[in-house]
Design a protein around this motif. Sequence first.
Motif, PDB file in Angstrom:
ATOM      1  N   HIS A   1      -4.918   0.687   1.631  1.00 27.48           N
ATOM      2  CA  HIS A   1      -3.681   0.565   0.907  1.00 27.48           C
ATOM      3  C   HIS A   1      -3.308   0.713  -0.394  1.00 27.48           C
ATOM      4  O   HIS A   1      -2.433   0.880  -1.088  1.00 27.48           O
ATOM      5  CB  HIS A   1      -2.848  -0.523   1.402  1.00 27.48           C
ATOM      6  CG  HIS A   1      -2.865  -0.295   3.004  1.00 27.48           C
ATOM      7  ND1 HIS A   1      -2.236   0.374   3.651  1.00 27.48           N
ATOM      8  CD2 HIS A   1      -3.408  -1.444   4.136  1.00 27.48           C
ATOM      9  CE1 HIS A   1      -2.435  -0.044   5.108  1.00 27.48           C
ATOM     10  NE2 HIS A   1      -3.161  -0.930   5.174  1.00 27.48           N
TER      11      HIS A   1
ATOM     12  N   VAL B   1       6.797  -2.736   8.894  1.00 26.30           N
ATOM     13  CA  VAL B   1       5.648  -2.276   9.627  1.00 26.30           C
ATOM     14  C   VAL B   1       5.587  -0.759   9.519  1.00 26.30           C
ATOM     15  O   VAL B   1       4.711  -0.178   9.216  1.00 26.30           O
ATOM     16  CB  VAL B   1       5.469  -2.804  10.841  1.00 26.30           C
ATOM     17  CG1 VAL B   1       4.090  -2.355  11.506  1.00 26.30           C
ATOM     18  CG2 VAL B   1       5.574  -4.315  11.171  1.00 26.30           C
TER      19      VAL B   1
ATOM     20  N   ASP C   1       6.949   1.158   7.063  1.00 27.73           N
ATOM     21  CA  ASP C   1       6.655   1.331   5.671  1.00 27.73           C
ATOM     22  C   ASP C   1       5.050   1.633   5.465  1.00 27.73           C
ATOM     23  O   ASP C   1       4.560   2.373   5.330  1.00 27.73           O
ATOM     24  CB  ASP C   1       7.151   0.513   4.848  1.00 27.73           C
ATOM     25  CG  ASP C   1       8.431   0.530   4.422  1.00 27.73           C
ATOM     26  OD1 ASP C   1       9.061   1.519   5.106  1.00 27.73           O
ATOM     27  OD2 ASP C   1       9.048  -0.345   3.849  1.00 27.73           O
ATOM     28  N   ASP C   2       4.287   0.534   6.126  1.00 30.28           N
ATOM     29  CA  ASP C   2       2.772   0.672   6.107  1.00 30.28           C
ATOM     30  C   ASP C   2       2.122   1.569   6.727  1.00 30.28           C
ATOM     31  O   ASP C   2       1.358   2.328   6.144  1.00 30.28           O
ATOM     32  CB  ASP C   2       2.546  -0.677   6.705  1.00 30.28           C
ATOM     33  CG  ASP C   2       0.932  -0.811   6.708  1.00 30.28           C
ATOM     34  OD1 ASP C   2       0.260  -1.187   5.613  1.00 30.28           O
ATOM     35  OD2 ASP C   2       0.357  -0.819   7.764  1.00 30.28           O
TER      36      ASP C   2
ATOM     37  N   THR D   1       0.456   4.984   4.644  1.00 26.60           N
ATOM     38  CA  THR D   1      -0.987   5.271   5.097  1.00 26.60           C
ATOM     39  C   THR D   1      -1.562   6.398   5.608  1.00 26.60           C
ATOM     40  O   THR D   1      -2.330   7.168   5.203  1.00 26.60           O
ATOM     41  CB  THR D   1      -1.524   4.013   6.257  1.00 26.60           C
ATOM     42  OG1 THR D   1      -1.102   2.735   5.677  1.00 26.60           O
ATOM     43  CG2 THR D   1      -3.014   4.349   6.412  1.00 26.60           C
TER      44      THR D   1
ATOM     45  N   HIS E   1      -4.926   3.307  13.535  1.00 27.41           N
ATOM     46  CA  HIS E   1      -3.904   2.302  13.137  1.00 27.41           C
ATOM     47  C   HIS E   1      -2.901   2.129  14.058  1.00 27.41           C
ATOM     48  O   HIS E   1      -2.740   0.997  14.220  1.00 27.41           O
ATOM     49  CB  HIS E   1      -3.307   3.160  11.908  1.00 27.41           C
ATOM     50  CG  HIS E   1      -2.549   2.368  10.774  1.00 27.41           C
ATOM     51  ND1 HIS E   1      -1.992   2.626   9.908  1.00 27.41           N
ATOM     52  CD2 HIS E   1      -2.787   0.939  10.658  1.00 27.41           C
ATOM     53  CE1 HIS E   1      -1.395   1.925   8.960  1.00 27.41           C
ATOM     54  NE2 HIS E   1      -1.797   0.732   9.684  1.00 27.41           N
TER      55      HIS E   1
END
Length: 450
Positions: free
Chosen positions: A19, A310, A312-313, A317, A348
């Motif tokens: 990240h 979550v 956003d992550d 990614t 993911h």
Amino acid sequence: MTSTPTTSPQTPEPHGHSHSHGPAAPVSRHLRKVIAAVLIPFATAVLVGLAVLWPGGAPAHERSGVGFDRQTEQGTVTQVEKVNCKDVNAAQVPPTGDTSTPEGREAVNAQQGSCERATIKVTSGKDKGRTFTEIVQPDAPRQLNEGQGVVVAYAPDAPRDLQYSVTDVNREFPMALLAGLFALVVVLVGRMRGVMALIALALSFAVLTLFILPAILQGSNPLVVAVVGASAIMLMSLYMCHGLTARTSVAVLGTLISLLLIGLLGSLFIGWASLTGNTDDNTGLIHGLFPNIDMSGLLLAGVIIGSLGVLDDVTVTQTSAVWELRQADPTMGPKALYRAGLRIGRDHIASVVNTLVLAYAGAALPLLLLFSIAQSSVGTVATSELVAVEIVRTLVGSIGLVASVPVTTALAALVVSADRPGSAGSSEAGADSAPSGSPVRSGKGRRRKK
């Protein structure tokens, strides 16, 4: 002229992606204009929504004295002494002699056990310095120790001797220490990006406490408030943490589309399953104090805000993975980028969905334990509103997370492949290891032949 070395489209380097990303290669001016044409109206709409719905503070109300809606002050335990429970009349129910029930065991312990009489000194408010006593039974879940800081509830309408009572312990120091340790670790590991992440976190908390919560209490539609507030948090956190780049803009678009999907699905299934959102004492108290609040809309707002972090992550990614794939092999077209990025995204998906489900299960663990004790069937547990709310929250959020992977990957593949040949961004994207322009020109030539 030397031949240009080719890189396999399935190079393993992007799979080692973390990240913490390096600087993104710029895209062409034309593409930046296209992205700006989409994001600027969206950001403008968010600002207008904030201005129109801004509440100006939570509305005042007369305290009910129930639950969290009590006037509280700080206090300190100055003395604790052992006393006979029978002498201080600690029993709340008459002894039944039947110790097979919780009431019977409590009554017997209260009559025969050794209680503690704690003296508490009020250390804040208009009655600072006043003392009162409280009896602590031997089986009470919270025991008091001399010198311990406590939170005391104040009931002005009660008799003077009963106006103050201990409601909780003071946890300010350990909580502040933990928050400081968290901030230190983030800054030490993340450095400047960690500092920006902390600033974004503070701003997100400010939007939540200064806009979202007061606006809902003022009677604004919880769903509209959640969408506007979540969009503002998303714009601030993503651009502050990852920079004002095309890569971040694609992540913003992917997050926005996924949030809209979560909102639609949540609205559909919350209404279809007849979920009221009024499931415990806290939500009942909110509904009692502010009956105009749409509790089902409040539930949907919680689903949207809870999924944002979550999301956003995942979107950041996936966007970064596609950018890294493009830099590793500038000859990859949008289809190849999409397929390769989706392969990364499947890994993911598995971890993120599992994380979300376990997070909600952990939060509802005491509730699930109660159902287990009652030996209720799985169907009865799953369809009760207390559990159904968490199931809908989990599954709707998970569907949005899963959908964000192909959506964001497709957007990133289209954007990174749409650079016009000859732009500065295209040249820089393929010039990681070659200072001369010939390998890049050769790569572009192969792309035009496709």
